[in-house]
Design an enzyme around this catalytic site. Structure first.
Site, PDB file in Angstrom:
ATOM      1  N   ARG A   9       9.202  -3.705  -6.998  1.00 17.22           N
ATOM      2  CA  ARG A   9       7.858  -3.772  -6.426  1.00 17.22           C
ATOM      3  C   ARG A   9       7.959  -4.343  -5.005  1.00 17.22           C
ATOM      4  NH1 ARG A   9       2.717  -7.576  -8.186  1.00 17.22           N
ATOM      5  NH2 ARG A   9       1.239  -6.613  -6.742  1.00 17.22           N
ATOM      6  N   HIS A  10       7.071  -3.891  -4.132  1.00 17.59           N
ATOM      7  CA  HIS A  10       7.077  -4.393  -2.756  1.00 17.59           C
ATOM      8  C   HIS A  10       6.877  -5.908  -2.715  1.00 17.59           C
ATOM      9  CE1 HIS A  10       2.722  -5.064  -2.757  1.00 17.59           C
ATOM     10  NE2 HIS A  10       2.611  -3.905  -3.390  1.00 17.59           N
ATOM     11  N   ARG A  61       4.037  -1.030   2.887  1.00 20.91           N
ATOM     12  CA  ARG A  61       4.543  -2.209   2.195  1.00 20.91           C
ATOM     13  C   ARG A  61       5.712  -1.858   1.272  1.00 20.91           C
ATOM     14  NH1 ARG A  61      -0.564  -0.870   0.190  1.00 20.91           N
ATOM     15  NH2 ARG A  61      -0.887  -0.850  -2.083  1.00 20.91           N
ATOM     16  N   GLU A  88       0.432   3.206  -5.006  1.00 21.83           N
ATOM     17  CA  GLU A  88      -0.290   2.314  -5.911  1.00 21.83           C
ATOM     18  C   GLU A  88      -1.465   3.064  -6.542  1.00 21.83           C
ATOM     19  OE1 GLU A  88      -0.737   0.238  -8.082  1.00 21.83           O
ATOM     20  OE2 GLU A  88      -0.545  -1.695  -7.045  1.00 21.83           O
TER      21      GLU A  88
END
Length: 246
Positions: A9-10, A61, A88
């Site tokens: 995940r970022h 991101r 997302e």
């Protein structure tokens, strides 16, 4: 034959820091997020989990997290594929709204329904809203949602995973997917065959690599995978679960 898949995940984004629903809004990483991404890459190098190819979304991101992590792992030279289907979840009219304020305005039940329900999307965004993506050139020719639930994310991630990512795994490559909490939860649900109730309890911490070793049928050898820093992952997941609380 086993296959290696790493989910990342970022790092912390500007709106993670201010506790806002982000969705498809293209916000940057914070300095902390950049540091998290670097640490994620260092973990890949320390644990000798070195990706051969990376897949990411069209949001900065995730893209920047991938670049920073790969640089720290001395793998910045590997191929990168970007696709909107790893974006997302689209949070509809909630995009840009503060999570705590939404919880206070609509109550715990509605807040958790919108945030964690598998099949209930939040209210749709107005196409003219400043946080809508209708006129964003990166999505020209692609369907832009007005709101999504996690089931919608699974519907777009699954065919992309099968058509683009599985062939790279079958070729023996270690694959890194640098994406988002909900696009990664969609993949976790698919890999572990989780129920709607089980996936609702899964929280993905920022920028801590999650390693899945898969058998020849793409089933996890260790259910739920293994974080390369389990202690930090547990603390990070708890922080994600607490978002929106007073």
């Amino acid at each position: 034959m086993t296959y290696k898949l790493v989910l990342l995940r970022h790092g912390q984004s500007a709106w993670n820091k201010t506790n806002q629903f982000t969705g498809w809004v293209d916000v940057p990483l914070t300095e902390q997020g950049e540091a998290e991404a670097k640490r994620g890459g260092e973990l890949l190098k320390e644990k000798n989990v070195l990706p051969d190819i990376v897949f990411t979304s069209l949001l900065r991101r995730a893209i920047n997290t991938a670049n920073i992590a790969l640089d720290a792992a001395d793998r910045l030279w590997i191929p990168v594929q970007r696709d909107w289907r790893l974006n997302e979840r689209h949070y509809g009219a909630l995009q840009g709204k503060n999570k705590t304020e939404i919880r206070e305005e609509y109550g715990d039940e509605k807040f958790m329904l919108w945030r964690r329900s598998y099949a209930t999307p939040p209210p749709e965004i107005d196409p003219n809203d400043q946080y809508a993506q209708n006129n964003d050139p990166r999505y020209a020719g692609d369907p832009v949602p007005e709101a999504e639930c996690l089931a919608n994310v699974v519907e777009r991630v699954k065919p992309y995973f099968e058509s683009a990512i599985e062939p790279e795994l079958k070729a023996g490559k270690t694959v890194l997917i640098a994406a988002h909490g909900n696009s990664l939860r969609a993949i976790v649900k698919m890999l572990d065959n989780l129920s709607e109730e089980e996936i609702a309890k899964v929280n993905i911490p920022t920028a801590i690599p999650l390693l899945y070793e898969l058998d020849e049928n793409f089933k996890p050898i260790k259910p739920r995978g293994e974080y390369l820093d389990p202690e930090a992952a547990a603390a990070g997941a708890a922080a994600v679960a607490a978002q929106g609380q007073k």
